[in-house]
Each structure stands twice: as structure tokens, then as C-alpha cells.
Scaffold this active site. Structure first.
Site, PDB file in Angstrom:
ATOM      1  N   ASN A   1      -6.881   1.049 -18.641  1.00 52.62           N
ATOM      2  CA  ASN A   1      -6.977  -0.232 -17.939  1.00 52.62           C
ATOM      3  C   ASN A   1      -8.442  -0.444 -17.561  1.00 52.62           C
ATOM      4  OD1 ASN A   1      -6.838  -2.420 -16.275  1.00 52.62           O
ATOM      5  ND2 ASN A   1      -5.336  -1.559 -14.856  1.00 52.62           N
TER       6      ASN A   1
ATOM      7  N   ARG B   1      -4.342  -2.068 -21.510  1.00 51.31           N
ATOM      8  CA  ARG B   1      -3.864  -3.225 -20.751  1.00 51.31           C
ATOM      9  C   ARG B   1      -4.829  -4.378 -21.036  1.00 51.31           C
ATOM     10  NH1 ARG B   1      -4.982  -4.725 -14.592  1.00 51.31           N
ATOM     11  NH2 ARG B   1      -3.732  -6.606 -14.560  1.00 51.31           N
TER      12      ARG B   1
ATOM     13  N   GLU C   1       3.387   0.329 -14.275  1.00 55.28           N
ATOM     14  CA  GLU C   1       2.940  -0.422 -15.451  1.00 55.28           C
ATOM     15  C   GLU C   1       2.505   0.505 -16.579  1.00 55.28           C
ATOM     16  OE1 GLU C   1       0.861  -2.480 -12.368  1.00 55.28           O
ATOM     17  OE2 GLU C   1       0.856  -4.304 -13.571  1.00 55.28           O
TER      18      GLU C   1
ATOM     19  N   ARG D   1      -6.460 -13.964  -1.774  1.00 51.19           N
ATOM     20  CA  ARG D   1      -6.293 -15.263  -2.452  1.00 51.19           C
ATOM     21  C   ARG D   1      -5.369 -16.167  -1.637  1.00 51.19           C
ATOM     22  NH1 ARG D   1      -4.492 -12.277  -7.496  1.00 51.19           N
ATOM     23  NH2 ARG D   1      -6.421 -11.383  -8.285  1.00 51.19           N
TER      24      ARG D   1
ATOM     25  N   ASP E   1      -5.882  -5.354   4.498  1.00 44.91           N
ATOM     26  CA  ASP E   1      -4.937  -4.242   4.352  1.00 44.91           C
ATOM     27  C   ASP E   1      -3.695  -4.528   5.212  1.00 44.91           C
ATOM     28  OD1 ASP E   1      -3.526  -1.727   4.635  1.00 44.91           O
ATOM     29  OD2 ASP E   1      -5.271  -0.844   3.663  1.00 44.91           O
TER      30      ASP E   1
ATOM     31  N   ASN F   1       6.640  -0.200   0.151  1.00 42.58           N
ATOM     32  CA  ASN F   1       6.404   0.641   1.335  1.00 42.58           C
ATOM     33  C   ASN F   1       6.735   0.034   2.685  1.00 42.58           C
ATOM     34  OD1 ASN F   1       5.164   2.988  -0.005  1.00 42.58           O
ATOM     35  ND2 ASN F   1       3.614   1.497  -0.611  1.00 42.58           N
TER      36      ASN F   1
ATOM     37  N   GLY G   1       2.603  -2.336  -3.636  1.00 40.50           N
ATOM     38  CA  GLY G   1       2.261  -1.556  -2.434  1.00 40.50           C
ATOM     39  C   GLY G   1       3.007  -2.004  -1.195  1.00 40.50           C
TER      40      GLY G   1
ATOM     41  N   HIS H   1       1.074 -10.170 -13.907  1.00 40.42           N
ATOM     42  CA  HIS H   1       1.926  -9.064 -13.423  1.00 40.42           C
ATOM     43  C   HIS H   1       3.149  -8.890 -14.320  1.00 40.42           C
ATOM     44  CE1 HIS H   1       0.580  -9.416  -8.911  1.00 40.42           C
ATOM     45  NE2 HIS H   1      -0.158  -8.528  -9.555  1.00 40.42           N
TER      46      HIS H   1
ATOM     47  N   GLY I   1       5.733  -4.263  -1.125  1.00 40.62           N
ATOM     48  CA  GLY I   1       7.170  -4.339  -1.405  1.00 40.62           C
ATOM     49  C   GLY I   1       7.843  -2.975  -1.408  1.00 40.62           C
TER      50      GLY I   1
ATOM     51  N   LEU J   1       4.680  -7.397  -4.584  1.00 41.40           N
ATOM     52  CA  LEU J   1       3.842  -7.650  -3.418  1.00 41.40           C
ATOM     53  C   LEU J   1       2.843  -6.517  -3.251  1.00 41.40           C
ATOM     54  CD1 LEU J   1       6.753  -8.692  -0.984  1.00 41.40           C
ATOM     55  CD2 LEU J   1       5.426 -10.168  -2.515  1.00 41.40           C
TER      56      LEU J   1
HETATM   57  P1  ADP Z   1      -2.778  -3.745  -6.099  1.00 36.87           P
HETATM   58  O1  ADP Z   1      -2.232  -5.142  -6.087  1.00 36.87           O
HETATM   59  O2  ADP Z   1      -4.263  -3.704  -5.914  1.00 36.87           O
HETATM   60  O3  ADP Z   1      -2.244  -2.887  -7.220  1.00 36.87           O
HETATM   61  P2  ADP Z   1      -0.987  -2.251  -4.362  1.00 36.87           P
HETATM   62  O4  ADP Z   1       0.225  -2.669  -5.116  1.00 36.87           O
HETATM   63  O5  ADP Z   1      -1.354  -0.825  -4.363  1.00 36.87           O
HETATM   64  O6  ADP Z   1      -2.266  -3.108  -4.752  1.00 36.87           O
HETATM   65  O7  ADP Z   1      -0.799  -2.751  -2.856  1.00 36.87           O
HETATM   66  C1  ADP Z   1      -1.820  -2.645  -1.918  1.00 36.87           C
HETATM   67  C2  ADP Z   1      -1.352  -3.250  -0.614  1.00 36.87           C
HETATM   68  O8  ADP Z   1      -0.154  -2.583  -0.181  1.00 36.87           O
HETATM   69  C3  ADP Z   1      -2.369  -3.100   0.505  1.00 36.87           C
HETATM   70  O9  ADP Z   1      -2.529  -4.328   1.182  1.00 36.87           O
HETATM   71  C4  ADP Z   1      -1.720  -2.087   1.424  1.00 36.87           C
HETATM   72  O10 ADP Z   1      -2.078  -2.286   2.728  1.00 36.87           O
HETATM   73  C5  ADP Z   1      -0.252  -2.404   1.224  1.00 36.87           C
HETATM   74  N1  ADP Z   1       0.608  -1.330   1.728  1.00 36.87           N
HETATM   75  C6  ADP Z   1       0.752  -0.073   1.266  1.00 36.87           C
HETATM   76  N2  ADP Z   1       1.617   0.626   2.053  1.00 36.87           N
HETATM   77  C7  ADP Z   1       2.022  -0.223   3.038  1.00 36.87           C
HETATM   78  C8  ADP Z   1       2.886  -0.125   4.176  1.00 36.87           C
HETATM   79  N3  ADP Z   1       3.534   1.005   4.464  1.00 36.87           N
HETATM   80  N4  ADP Z   1       3.015  -1.214   4.953  1.00 36.87           N
HETATM   81  C9  ADP Z   1       2.384  -2.359   4.698  1.00 36.87           C
HETATM   82  N5  ADP Z   1       1.570  -2.520   3.652  1.00 36.87           N
HETATM   83  C10 ADP Z   1       1.375  -1.472   2.838  1.00 36.87           C
END
Ligand code: ADP
Length: 417
Positions: free
Chosen positions: A10, A102, A396, A252, A294, A346, A342, A191, A344, A220
Site C-alpha cells: 500500500n 492497493r 483489507e 474531513r 483522535d 473499538n 478503528g 473503502h 466502529g 468508521l
Molecule cells: P484509518 O482510517 O486511518 O485506517 P483507523 O481505522 O485505524 O484509521 O481508525 C482510527 C480512529 O479510530 C482514530 O480516530 C482513533 O481514535 C479511533 N479509535 C480507536 N480506538 C478507539 C476507541 N476505543 N474509542 C474511540 N475511538 C477509537
């Protein structure tokens, strides 16, 4: 063929992420990234093998004194790291059977992953107009791999391909037809590899056939998109001509009134580059909360009573709800709602906010189950919920490796040098 080793690549403008995956088992053998390509002082590689060995090397520290001045050097670096005696995992170049790339934009040309040929490479290059930040880097990655590993089959998997099944009434904007015909201005969606992967995982989990299953998939992460999937095919998605449209994201803005742009330029003295930067890099969660994008920090701040953080989450989840509602309206019936990415995967807290008051459309979250479901595949709705809610971690790279393995097939696996 057993133990086919696929190097999944990638390439970004100054980075190269990779995974070495053994198929058909799908075992990840090593993963890593090269960062700051082009900065010969600060560029570095980080690699971790599945047995836990870690390699970190700065530009110039490896054999041949490769300085990471460009993507080809980065690719060579990656190969060196993979065959390195102490930290590597391969015996030599000949162990790499396929390279899977990718590629962000496949325009209207590609509905599926393809083998890379001269013609394919030319199309990807020509599509740089539509993805000026991404496709040129993807082309560099492919060219580098062709030079460093001549004769090794290469495949391309496009972020846009899964969405090529979206019908015209959904992908066209109500702009003059000429703009579509001349410039191909339409919804493409992104995506796609992630939405396709989680959709396949979901039907396996539900023990259903993909043809008879309708899904809404919420990716998400820092970037966010939501897709309506009918019988395994994307029928609408929230990102559009670019990844800017749709949901509110990390930086964004997502959907806005387009008239805001001429207002800022013509009435308020901004130039178009500034507006572009505002919309893509200074908006979304960062723009609203102002301290960080974040989501973990914003959730914590909201729990601590921070009003700006609360408003940021309210806007973020409100917009996701609206898209879920809209996609329920266009699918005859919805079998499952999927959370991935990330956030969705977590954040039980945000999933709970999103699902609140969605019972009227058949979405009944089991709050306790939602809280205890960590970052693994699982059901978080009550059994009686007409729409099953699932958490499905995306992957992915796995999907790209599966595509490459299928495309190359056992017969063609002989290397053409
Ligand atoms: P990308 O779109 O860059 O691939 P990710 O899918 O890794 O990113 O998602 C990153 C986002 O997920 C960040 O904003 C991070 O804060 C959020 N994130 C990860 N774990 C948690 C959590 N437990 N609660 C809330 N947000 C989270």
C-alpha cells in the site's frame, strides 16, 4: 497451491505499508512500513514478524546503503528486510510468489481486482487526474515492484471497484450531464475493499448466502463511509467523487452545502487552496473539537463534561444515524448492520450513541453485549432484533491477498522472467 507468499503493498506519497501473507491459509508472516520516503536523513523502516521479531532501521543503515530517496529504494529496502538473516522471514527473492497492490482509483474501468499489465498500468496512471494524491504513488509502487521483482505476477485491488455496481440514479449528481460526459464527475465511493471484506465475513458469521443478504456497513476510522449492500453488491455509498462527501470524519467535513465554497472565496477572501485544506484537513472532528481528531480523546473529554467534545460526538453520530436511516429506506429489507474501522471496532460508547432510538427501524442494541465485545467479530444486538448488529474487524490486506491468490491461480503461478 500451498504456501503461496503474497506481498501486499500500500503505497502513499511518502510511505509504503506492507504485509507478507501466506495463502490459502491467510497467515500473516510479517508486516511493516517505510515512512518519510524522500527524506534521506529521517526515512526509516519498521518491520515485525509474526513470531515477534522487530526491525527498525534508518535510511542508509542497510546493505547497499539504500538511502530511501524514492519508492524504488523503499521497495528494495522492504525486500532486504524480509530476507534479512536475523529479522527476516524469507530465504530469498524467489520466495515471493505474487505482489498485490492497493490502488485507490480504478475509475469506471475496474469492477474487480486485476492482474497488472502494461495497459492496466497506463489506465491507473491516466486516472491520476481523479486521485492526484494517491494514484501516482500507487503507480510508483507498481513500477518499483516490476523493476525489483521482474517476472513476479502483480495484481491491483481498487478502493473504488466494489462500488461500480451502484446504479446510475445513485451515482450521478444532479449536475449538467456534460460534466459527467466530459469529466466523469460522478460518485465513485471508496473503502470498497473494506466494505467487501466485512460483508463476506458477516454472511459467514450469520451462516447466510451473500445473494440473499442485505447489509449496511459502517466503516468508521479516521476516514468514514457507509455502504448499502444488496445481495453482495454495493448499491450506494456515502463517499462520492472524492472521499470528502458523506459522513463527518477525523479531519474531513463530509456533506456540506456546496455554496459555502464560493461564499468563502468570493465574499470572504479565501483562496481555493485554503478552502480545500479547510474542508479536507481542518474540519470534521478536528475542526469541531479543535484540539485533536483522535476519537478516543474526544470520547474521554465528553465523558468528563467537555461541551465541545459532546457536540462533536453529537454531530458525528447524528450524521451516521441519518445515513443508516436513508440506506434502510433504499434496501427492501436489512439483515445486518456492520460496524468496522478503528472507531466502529473499538468504541462501544459511540456504537451506543449511534444505535440510540433506532429501534423504530428494527435496530435493537444489546448494551451489555456491546460493552463487552472487544475488537473481534461478534453480535451486539438482541436475538429478537430484526436487524442483527455486528462488529467485524476489517482486514483489507487479507482481502487483497485472497483476490491475488484467486486471480493468479495455481496454473499461472510459474514466474515469467
Ligand atoms: P484509518 O482510517 O486511518 O485506517 P483507523 O481505522 O485505524 O484509521 O481508525 C482510527 C480512529 O479510530 C482514530 O480516530 C482513533 O481514535 C479511533 N479509535 C480507536 N480506538 C478507539 C476507541 N476505543 N474509542 C474511540 N475511538 C477509537
Amino acid at each position: 497451491m500451498k504456501n503461496t507468499k503474497i506481498l501486499v503493498i500500500n503505497c502513499g506519497s511518502s510511505s509504503l505499508k506492507y504485509q507478507l501473507i501466506s495463502m490459502p491459509q491467510g497467515t500473516m508472516l510479517a508486516k511493516g512500513n517505510v515512512e518519510r520516503i524522500g527524506d534521506i536523513k529521517k526515512a526509516f523502516i519498521y518491520q515485525k514478524t509474526s513470531d515477534g521479531r522487530e526491525l527498525i532501521k534508518k535510511s542508509g543503515e542497510m546493505k547497499n546503503n539504500l538511502l530511501l530517496a524514492d519508492h524504488k529504494a523503499a521497495f528494495q529496502y522492504v525486500i532486504e528486510a524480509l530476507i534479512e538473516k536475523k529479522f527476516g522471514i524469507l530465504n530469498g527473492l524467489k520466495d515471493i510468489d505474487i505482489v498485490a497492490h492497493r490502488v485507490v482509483h480504478g475509475g469506471e474501468h475496474y469492477r474487480d481486482s486485476v492482474m497488472v499489465t502494461k495497459e492496466v498500468l497506463k489506465v491507473i496512471e491516466d486516472l491520476s487526474d481523479l486521485a492526484p494524491l494517491h494514484n501516482p504513488a500507487n503507480v510508483q509502487g507498481i513500477r518499483s515492484a516490476l523493476e525489483v521483482l521482474p517476472g513476479v505476477p502483480q495484481t491491483a485491488t481498487f478502493d473504488t471497484a466494489f462500488h461500480q455496481t451502484i446504479p446510475e440514479h445513485a451515482y450521478r449528481y444532479a449536475l449538467p450531464t456534460e460534466l459527467y460526459e466530459k469529466y466523469k464527475i460522478r460518485k465513485y465511493g471508496f473503502h470498497g475493499t473494506s466494505h467487501r471484506y466485512v460483508a463476506n465475513q458477516a454472511v459467514q458469521m450469520l451462516n447466510r448466502s451473500i445473494e440473499n443478504t442485505n447489509l449496511i456497513s459502517c466503516h468508521l476510522g479516521n476516514g468514514c463511509s457507509i455502504t448499502a449492500i444488496a445481495g453482495g453488491k454495493s448499491v450506494d455509498t456515502s463517499m462520492g467523487f472524492t472521499p470528502l462527501e458523506g459522513l463527518m470524519m477525523g479531519t474531513r467535513c463530509g456533506d456540506i452545502d456546496p455554496a459555502i465554497i464560493p461564499y468563502l472565496v468570493m465574499d470572504k477572501g479565501y483562496n481555493i487552496e485554503e478552502v480545500n485544506t479547510i474542508l479536507n484537513k481542518c474540519s470534521g472532528a478536528l475542526g469541531l473539537f479543535e484540539k485533536t481528531n483522535d476519537m478516543r480523546d474526544i470520547v474521554e473529554a465528553a465523558k468528563g463534561g467537555d461541551k465541545k467534545a459532546q457536540l462533536t460526538l453529537d454531530i458525528y453520530t447524528y450524521r451516521i444515524k441519518k445515513y443508516i436511516g436513508a440506506y434502510c429506506a433504499l434496501l427492501i429489507k436489512v439483515d445486518a448492520l456492520i460496524f468496522t474501522g478503528g472507531v466502529g471496532q473499538n468504541s462501544w460508547f459511540l456504537r451506543e450513541m449511534i444505535c440510540k432510538y433506532l429501534q423504530n427501524i428494527g435496530i435493537h442494541l444489546d448494551k451489555e453485549q456491546n460493552k463487552i465485545t472487544g475488537c473481534k467479530t461478534g453480535q451486539i444486538s438482541f436475538d429478537y432484533s430484526p436487524i442483527t448488529i455486528l462488529v467485524v474487524p476489517t482486514n483489507e490486506e487479507q482481502q487483497m491477498a485472497m483476490d491475488a491468490y484467486q486471480l493468479v491461480g495455481t496454473k499461472k503461478l510459474k514466474k515469467v522472467v
